[in-house]
Design a protein around this motif. Sequence first.
Motif, PDB file in Angstrom:
ATOM      1  N   LEU A 227       0.867  -1.177   0.000  1.00  0.00           N
ATOM      2  CA  LEU A 227       0.000   0.000   0.000  1.00  0.00           C
ATOM      3  C   LEU A 227       0.902   1.224   0.000  1.00  0.00           C
ATOM      4  N   ASP A 228       1.282   1.688  -1.184  1.00  0.00           N
ATOM      5  CA  ASP A 228       2.221   2.813  -1.239  1.00  0.00           C
ATOM      6  C   ASP A 228       1.753   3.940  -2.146  1.00  0.00           C
ATOM      7  N   GLN A 229       0.547   3.812  -2.692  1.00  0.00           N
ATOM      8  CA  GLN A 229       0.139   4.787  -3.709  1.00  0.00           C
ATOM      9  C   GLN A 229      -1.064   5.596  -3.234  1.00  0.00           C
ATOM     10  N   PRO A 230      -0.935   6.937  -3.222  1.00  0.00           N
ATOM     11  CA  PRO A 230      -2.083   7.751  -2.811  1.00  0.00           C
ATOM     12  C   PRO A 230      -3.144   7.792  -3.894  1.00  0.00           C
ATOM     13  N   VAL A 231      -4.391   7.899  -3.481  1.00  0.00           N
ATOM     14  CA  VAL A 231      -5.499   7.976  -4.435  1.00  0.00           C
ATOM     15  C   VAL A 231      -5.354   9.235  -5.289  1.00  0.00           C
ATOM     16  N   LEU A 232      -4.986  10.324  -4.642  1.00  0.00           N
ATOM     17  CA  LEU A 232      -4.633  11.568  -5.337  1.00  0.00           C
ATOM     18  C   LEU A 232      -3.375  12.091  -4.647  1.00  0.00           C
TER      19      LEU A 232
ATOM     20  N   LYS B 248      10.691   3.972   3.242  1.00  0.00           N
ATOM     21  CA  LYS B 248      11.638   2.898   3.520  1.00  0.00           C
ATOM     22  C   LYS B 248      12.763   2.804   2.492  1.00  0.00           C
ATOM     23  N   GLY B 249      12.990   3.865   1.745  1.00  0.00           N
ATOM     24  CA  GLY B 249      14.081   3.844   0.784  1.00  0.00           C
ATOM     25  C   GLY B 249      13.609   3.416  -0.589  1.00  0.00           C
ATOM     26  N   ASN B 250      14.551   3.176  -1.474  1.00  0.00           N
ATOM     27  CA  ASN B 250      14.204   2.959  -2.876  1.00  0.00           C
ATOM     28  C   ASN B 250      14.217   1.501  -3.318  1.00  0.00           C
ATOM     29  N   VAL B 251      14.442   0.578  -2.386  1.00  0.00           N
ATOM     30  CA  VAL B 251      14.412  -0.835  -2.763  1.00  0.00           C
ATOM     31  C   VAL B 251      12.984  -1.344  -2.623  1.00  0.00           C
ATOM     32  N   ILE B 252      12.381  -1.742  -3.732  1.00  0.00           N
ATOM     33  CA  ILE B 252      11.030  -2.313  -3.641  1.00  0.00           C
ATOM     34  C   ILE B 252      11.142  -3.773  -3.246  1.00  0.00           C
ATOM     35  N   GLU B 253      12.063  -4.468  -3.864  1.00  0.00           N
ATOM     36  CA  GLU B 253      12.236  -5.890  -3.562  1.00  0.00           C
ATOM     37  C   GLU B 253      13.637  -6.303  -3.951  1.00  0.00           C
TER      38      GLU B 253
ATOM     39  N   ALA C 230       4.996   0.609  -6.228  1.00  0.00           N
ATOM     40  CA  ALA C 230       5.442  -0.784  -6.300  1.00  0.00           C
ATOM     41  C   ALA C 230       4.632  -1.641  -7.276  1.00  0.00           C
ATOM     42  N   SER C 231       3.302  -1.448  -7.308  1.00  0.00           N
ATOM     43  CA  SER C 231       2.454  -2.322  -8.119  1.00  0.00           C
ATOM     44  C   SER C 231       2.813  -3.777  -7.828  1.00  0.00           C
ATOM     45  N   SER C 232       3.020  -4.592  -8.857  1.00  0.00           N
ATOM     46  CA  SER C 232       3.370  -5.995  -8.627  1.00  0.00           C
ATOM     47  C   SER C 232       4.871  -6.226  -8.722  1.00  0.00           C
ATOM     48  N   SER C 233       5.659  -5.179  -8.592  1.00  0.00           N
ATOM     49  CA  SER C 233       7.120  -5.327  -8.715  1.00  0.00           C
ATOM     50  C   SER C 233       7.712  -6.453  -7.873  1.00  0.00           C
ATOM     51  N   PRO C 234       7.296  -6.633  -6.614  1.00  0.00           N
ATOM     52  CA  PRO C 234       7.942  -7.698  -5.830  1.00  0.00           C
ATOM     53  C   PRO C 234       7.878  -9.061  -6.529  1.00  0.00           C
ATOM     54  N   ALA C 235       6.730  -9.376  -7.120  1.00  0.00           N
ATOM     55  CA  ALA C 235       6.600 -10.674  -7.789  1.00  0.00           C
ATOM     56  C   ALA C 235       7.334 -10.697  -9.130  1.00  0.00           C
ATOM     57  N   VAL C 236       7.394  -9.557  -9.797  1.00  0.00           N
ATOM     58  CA  VAL C 236       8.123  -9.492 -11.068  1.00  0.00           C
ATOM     59  C   VAL C 236       9.620  -9.706 -10.813  1.00  0.00           C
TER      60      VAL C 236
ATOM     61  N   ARG D 284      24.032 -17.867  -8.970  1.00  0.00           N
ATOM     62  CA  ARG D 284      23.839 -16.748  -8.052  1.00  0.00           C
ATOM     63  C   ARG D 284      23.186 -15.640  -8.875  1.00  0.00           C
ATOM     64  N   ILE D 285      21.923 -15.419  -8.571  1.00  0.00           N
ATOM     65  CA  ILE D 285      21.169 -14.426  -9.337  1.00  0.00           C
ATOM     66  C   ILE D 285      20.592 -13.423  -8.350  1.00  0.00           C
ATOM     67  N   HIS D 286      20.984 -12.199  -8.520  1.00  0.00           N
ATOM     68  CA  HIS D 286      20.558 -11.162  -7.589  1.00  0.00           C
ATOM     69  C   HIS D 286      19.706 -10.166  -8.362  1.00  0.00           C
ATOM     70  N   ALA D 287      18.420 -10.120  -8.029  1.00  0.00           N
ATOM     71  CA  ALA D 287      17.511  -9.206  -8.737  1.00  0.00           C
ATOM     72  C   ALA D 287      16.942  -8.200  -7.753  1.00  0.00           C
ATOM     73  N   VAL D 288      16.968  -6.935  -8.146  1.00  0.00           N
ATOM     74  CA  VAL D 288      16.459  -5.877  -7.277  1.00  0.00           C
ATOM     75  C   VAL D 288      15.530  -4.981  -8.087  1.00  0.00           C
ATOM     76  N   GLY D 289      14.409  -4.638  -7.473  1.00  0.00           N
ATOM     77  CA  GLY D 289      13.494  -3.672  -8.081  1.00  0.00           C
ATOM     78  C   GLY D 289      13.629  -2.349  -7.353  1.00  0.00           C
ATOM     79  N   ALA D 290      13.712  -1.267  -8.110  1.00  0.00           N
ATOM     80  CA  ALA D 290      13.973   0.040  -7.511  1.00  0.00           C
ATOM     81  C   ALA D 290      12.828   1.009  -7.772  1.00  0.00           C
ATOM     82  N   TYR D 291      12.540   1.813  -6.774  1.00  0.00           N
ATOM     83  CA  TYR D 291      11.680   2.972  -6.992  1.00  0.00           C
ATOM     84  C   TYR D 291      12.468   4.039  -7.743  1.00  0.00           C
ATOM     85  N   THR D 292      11.845   4.646  -8.736  1.00  0.00           N
ATOM     86  CA  THR D 292      12.424   5.799  -9.432  1.00  0.00           C
ATOM     87  C   THR D 292      11.298   6.804  -9.684  1.00  0.00           C
TER      88      THR D 292
END
Lengths: 760, 153
Positions: A91-96, A153-158, A313-319, A337-345
């Motif tokens: 829950l990170d997105q404001p309605v407006l 909480k910073g720019n790391v989504i997942e 974030a939307s569905s970024s964690p699962a993506v 060894r696979i390191h995947a990170v999703g970032a807020y921008t």
Amino acid sequence: MSVAPVRSRIRGVVGESVERPDAVAKVKGEFQYGSDLNREGMLFGATLRSPHPHARILGIDVSGARRMSGVRAVITSAELPTRELFGLMKLDQPVLATGRVRYAGEPVAIVAADTAEEARVAARAIAVRYDVLPPITDAVAALQPGAASLHSKGNVIEDVLVAHGDPDARADVVVEGEYELAMQDQAALGPEAGLAIPRRDGGVELHVATQWLHEDLRQIAPCLGLPESKVRLVLAGVGGAFGAREDVTLQIHACLLALATKRPVRMTYGREESFYGHVHRHPAKLWYAHGATKTGELVFVRATIVLDGGAYASSSPAVVANAACFGAGPYRVPSARIHAVGAYTNNPPTGAMRGFGAVQSCFAYEAQMDKLAAKLEMDPVVLREKNALRNGDRIVTSQPVEGSAPVAEIVRRCADLPLPEMEIPRDPIGLPGGAGNLTFGEGVRRGTGLAAGMKNVCYSHGFDDFSTARVRLMRDERGPLARVHTAAAEVGQGIVAVCVQIARTELGVQRVEIDPPDTTIGSAGSSSASRQTWMTGGAVLAACREVKAELLSRARRTGRSLDDLPALLEEPIDKTVTHRHPDTEPRDVNTQNQGHVAFLFAAHRAVVDVDVDTGLVKVVQVATAQDVGKAINPLAVVGQIEGGIAQGLGLAVMEEVQLAEGKVRNASFTDYLLPTTLDMPTVVVDLIEHPHPDAPYGAKGVGEPPTISSTPAIVAAIRAATGRELNRVPVRPDDIVFGAPYRSGWRIRPGDDPRGAVRA
Amino acid sequence: MKLTVNGDEREVDAADHESLLTVLRERLGLPGSKNACEQGECGSCSVLLDGALVCSCLVLGAAAADREVRTVESLADGDRLHPVQRAFVDMGAVQCGFCTPGLVVSTYALLKENPEPSEQEVREALSGNICRCTGYGKILEAVQRASAGMYGR
Ligand code: FES
Ligand code: FES
């Protein structure tokens, strides 16, 4: 116990190509899409969006807009009933926008007016004062320690690490590469649209084109300050989805305006607004290293993957999880060894699009497999066959592939499909550039490439994945009739036909009708993850079997034959069943467990003609072999495959949401290019049917694999024709003519945490 | 203004800037023509204006005054589908269907002009109609089937 004698008379059962139940309405122009909805006295909604990718809001003046003709309501964040946020997974997105905007296109205010034009004009008349802030538009930069935080909480989504086998594994031969995928748009033809109707009890009914009614409901109700019982959702006709309708767009806004005005309110995005309104496919940067023995057995895969999640974030964690889990592809890889990170921008938010994370890594690992083959001087098809996952092999998350895993067969059968008969054509119309008459063929080279890919079906990592179906068997003056009610969103894929076929097959009844999907029945989950045939098909199958059991017991009780349906159905039979697939495990630190239900595999071979002088590409043919488990409606399965390949072709050579400092540069079909009849080649399809033991009739799901490995196959073919590196999609003419490879500007050792990247 | 729509004389009040597509969809109750781009790029709004194929989103409503418009809604004869429509249904050329009305009208226009188009001619003729779902394979097959259906072959 068998109903075979009845069933044999029934047409259009499982395994036959059938007409879709909605096809006639669609060809007549009578099918009602979200944007066709109408109600007496309805108002029209419009949205004011931020022009800046990052800014503080200093003040909003709505007084001018409120006074304009026809305006019935103007709502900014100050007028919202609650401070609730929304979002699919966080829950990170404001309605407006509240105090701050995080992307260009973020909704700031909404208006309802008597006409669509009045609503639009009034929205433009709202005066917002912004303090513009510098945007963060590079996802790798967003992850670095000094970057400004876009969320509390910073720019790391997942952050997902797959660590498998020996971290220090050494190989005889190693190839490395860096890759990039641009942002792709789902470009469903039907624009976002919905109609909200206030109810007398203070609640609201929303008719909306969406992929998942119940998930919308879960997010909408709290933002309206209403209990879920006061919000009812009904599926409006959906003009394509491909992931773009998994998130809430105008749902809450339309409901707020309807509640504020006590009038029905319709909202429809135009094409430009649609580009701002929905999430896109994650742009990705990937750094890969593959190691193999001299004879071509894979030893390790190391990868770092950075996905740009945009502002929310939307569905970024699962993506992100998918990009990591399938980051080594359909191959046996002892160490990874696979390191995947999703970032807020401050780029537009990204989320679900067909292929969901698996697309991004497939482009990179398949390019790597070709590089490895070249270095080993091996046939790339043989290299893939040699390393192909077999039944019982473990993927890099340690999960064994069970049920059906015919990867080597898919690769071989795809490679052996007939090549196009035609040589490079003489007539310019058939050459790259087509009617532009750009060449007589002097600079045209032909190339062939092959790629394979994999992905999960259904939801993963412990998510409670279920679908509910109600099946009623009754009779009316025309005889026996089955009605099927689910909340599954028909988005074009054909789940309505699948449900009809299953009911016919199980019940031996010709007439089957599908009730309109809504939230009065339990959730069906989303029309995504290639899951509806498995899940809602499975629920319908289970409900039909309960109905049949009741029928048989009636037959036994009354001594009647099953053929005497009318008599047995004096009272209708009504069964509701919720179907779940076997549990999956939540992710652990190294992502080493049973996270997924089952896997889908496909391979694609592309033949292209490339004009090396202009850099234009003509895809001549795409051939594919795909394991679908079982084709319930073969015609529709082929349609899904061809359509998915078209989207893969788009990503390979033309589709890119172009961003400049966070702003979309090409929010229209004039500037965002989509494949047309002149771009799409002939597709040759080899359906492989190895039934999966846990799936209904063995059918595994079809929708996504066509979009996963078609892109790398086409790019491989262009590489073969040109000798260029082409490590970025979409491939642009300049990349072919000048050949400068893409460089990320960051130095990252594949497998390392991208938070330790240094500028190159 | 007055215009003839699907054989009926209609009178309608339309704002000066409104497209024929908006007039059809919002004023005349004919939402069959679709609104995917409203920029002339997708063909989902295709109609016949005095027999010629146009994107109704690019034509001003006012420009259709005293002229004859045919939309997708006019093709079927009650429950009897036009052969083009039948072919789209039978060949699996319909998925989400949002492109379908435009493609049906464009195909009808093509086959009126050219009863037996080659595959390349079909591709050229339909290149202004975007379909995001099907990849066009089934649509191309449907056009060939429709040609047979329309001319009784
Ligand atoms: S809506 Fe008219 S061409 Fe797209
Ligand atoms: S069927 Fe969906 S756009 Fe063509």
